[in-house]
Write an enzyme that holds these catalytic residues in place. Sequence first.
Site, mmCIF file in Angstrom:
data_model
loop_
_atom_site.group_PDB
_atom_site.id
_atom_site.type_symbol
_atom_site.label_atom_id
_atom_site.label_comp_id
_atom_site.label_asym_id
_atom_site.label_seq_id
_atom_site.Cartn_x
_atom_site.Cartn_y
_atom_site.Cartn_z
ATOM 1 N N VAL A 41 58.856 84.527 23.845
ATOM 2 C CA VAL A 41 60.325 84.029 23.790
ATOM 3 C C VAL A 41 61.562 84.541 23.785
ATOM 4 C CG1 VAL A 41 60.269 83.870 20.725
ATOM 5 C CG2 VAL A 41 58.186 84.381 21.759
ATOM 6 N N CYS A 285 48.596 84.418 20.480
ATOM 7 C CA CYS A 285 49.205 83.864 18.858
ATOM 8 C C CYS A 285 47.938 83.628 18.005
ATOM 9 C CB CYS A 285 50.047 82.643 19.212
ATOM 10 S SG CYS A 285 51.405 83.103 19.657
HETATM 11 C C1 UDX Z 1 50.159 78.373 20.588
HETATM 12 C C2 UDX Z 1 51.218 77.194 20.537
HETATM 13 O O1 UDX Z 1 51.176 76.533 20.596
HETATM 14 C C3 UDX Z 1 52.490 77.381 20.074
HETATM 15 O O2 UDX Z 1 53.011 76.297 19.062
HETATM 16 C C4 UDX Z 1 53.077 79.067 19.542
HETATM 17 O O3 UDX Z 1 53.919 78.898 19.040
HETATM 18 C C5 UDX Z 1 52.501 79.555 20.301
HETATM 19 O O4 UDX Z 1 50.859 79.904 19.979
HETATM 20 P P1 UDX Z 1 50.274 79.119 23.400
HETATM 21 O O5 UDX Z 1 49.298 80.374 23.136
HETATM 22 O O6 UDX Z 1 50.371 79.008 24.026
HETATM 23 O O7 UDX Z 1 50.971 78.078 21.709
HETATM 24 O O8 UDX Z 1 48.558 77.971 23.557
HETATM 25 P P2 UDX Z 1 47.934 77.402 23.274
HETATM 26 O O9 UDX Z 1 48.365 75.868 24.403
HETATM 27 O O10 UDX Z 1 47.957 76.459 21.932
HETATM 28 O O11 UDX Z 1 46.544 76.907 23.561
HETATM 29 C C6 UDX Z 1 45.390 77.708 22.911
HETATM 30 C C7 UDX Z 1 44.473 78.057 23.269
HETATM 31 O O12 UDX Z 1 43.363 76.677 22.286
HETATM 32 C C8 UDX Z 1 44.155 78.442 24.496
HETATM 33 O O13 UDX Z 1 43.147 79.343 24.578
HETATM 34 C C9 UDX Z 1 43.580 76.745 24.956
HETATM 35 O O14 UDX Z 1 42.672 76.621 25.550
HETATM 36 C C10 UDX Z 1 43.157 76.388 23.665
HETATM 37 N N1 UDX Z 1 42.802 75.077 23.274
HETATM 38 C C11 UDX Z 1 43.630 73.752 23.149
HETATM 39 C C12 UDX Z 1 41.760 74.427 23.312
HETATM 40 O O15 UDX Z 1 40.451 74.855 23.676
HETATM 41 N N2 UDX Z 1 41.222 72.677 23.315
HETATM 42 C C13 UDX Z 1 42.325 71.715 23.518
HETATM 43 O O16 UDX Z 1 42.534 70.717 23.067
HETATM 44 C C14 UDX Z 1 43.789 73.120 22.991
#
Ligand code: UDX
Length: 452
Positions: A41, A285
């Site tokens: 961040v 997160c």
């Molecule tokens: C997340 C939030 O999206 C972001 O707004 C916040 O500030 C930080 O946390 P991030 O941790 O980068 O971001 O990952 P993200 O893209 O949100 O995916 C999180 C998890 O969910 C991943 O393991 C991803 O594979 C999973 N996921 C996401 C799914 O399994 N299916 C989906 O449709 C979307």
Amino acid sequence: MSADRSTAAPGEPGSPPRRGALGRGHGRGKSAVAVIGTGYVGLTTGAYLAHLGHRVVCADVVAEKVERLSRGEIPIFETGLEELVREGIAGRRLSFVVGAASAVADAEFVFLCVPTPQGEDGSADLSYIEAAATEIAPHLQPETVVVNKSTVPVGSSRVVERAIGRDDVFVVSNPEFLREGSAVHDCLHPDRIVIGSDDQAAAIRVASLFESLEAPLIVTDPASAEAIKYASNAFLATKVSFVNAVANLCEAVGADVREVVLGMGYDRRIGFEFLKPGPGWGGSCFGKDTRALIRLAEDGGYDFSLLRGVVAVNEQQYERVVAKVERLAGGSLTGVPVGAWGLAFKARTDDTRDSPALAVIRRLEERGALVRAYDPAATGDLTDITRVEDPYAACEGATVLVVLTEWDEFRWLDLDKVRDAMAKPRIVDARNLLDPAAVRRKGFTYEGVGRQ
Ligand code: UDX
């Protein structure tokens, strides 16, 4: 930036601003900014604020990291970030220093971007943020706005205020919503900007930093701003757990989850986003924030059972992938060679923190499987994993191949080569990445998620 909606902000009736003047940093265009912490961040925030024209000094405690950053070398894998950092350095708008105290001396705004790891009881550990606030306190100019970007429990603005212990300095909450893998894009094209402050003038000064971005602005109280961040992440985790549960239902009743999501998504209240089934959600997160929110609710006397269910579904999802591999292996995993594609918690990042891929691999190994894993980018403490440098090498002699991260390159691999390398042609595709018909035509037994 358009102020679409400004909720009951500090300046609304009954809550006048603490000071009338907008103070330093407002309406002058470019400002002097310090960023404390150069993790995901912090580094992205520093780089994009410099890109917006502000003069930014980023501080970190690790001297070697500061040296490398000063040369434009980025320790994380993030599309476009290195270019942005180099652009800032070349334009003399971005610099890096060791220690927070020297960074804040001339700053009008100080962004706190230090980690808030999960404490032993599930709550967020605020020790880094308190330490940073205490350290900078004596060095801040009067009227400085300290902006908290770290994800902190509702009410933590007060913790920072107490640690700073000065009434001539403002503390404002400005949660970050960037996703790994698209952090630069998310910062420059935010869905919204949330500012939480008891002082409207301080809130407006922070908003002025982002003037050139087109995004709805929500100005609210600090507790609501902090709750927005937690509730957003918890809701997104809920969406993924929900679609994973629907996928499991589809498997039970012979439906296809892709068709179900298509039919649901056209309802604008539902939408298509964040409804891809997989091996479970992970990353730095979601796990930390959902657990912190459960704990926060508990402390407030509310049992957030819905969210406990979301976490439970996620853990079951790892188990379901393991069970599929076990079934395709013939009922036992003892001594069974398994190939794994993917270690990162999602594609387009090297991050393996709280990765579902690792959770599945470790469970497979606990049951006696011999896993060889390939990932094009993953970093982190992976000493307990047998890692190979090539996706085909992961398949060598394997009885089952399991696809755990949705890297694009896995779509286009030579299936004949994969089949020839494997002892038995069997694939568990935990990301629904491959085309089942094409894979089956090549002679594989195939199992995806929520589809036949
Ligand atoms: C997340 C939030 O999206 C972001 O707004 C916040 O500030 C930080 O946390 P991030 O941790 O980068 O971001 O990952 P993200 O893209 O949100 O995916 C999180 C998890 O969910 C991943 O393991 C991803 O594979 C999973 N996921 C996401 C799914 O399994 N299916 C989906 O449709 C979307």
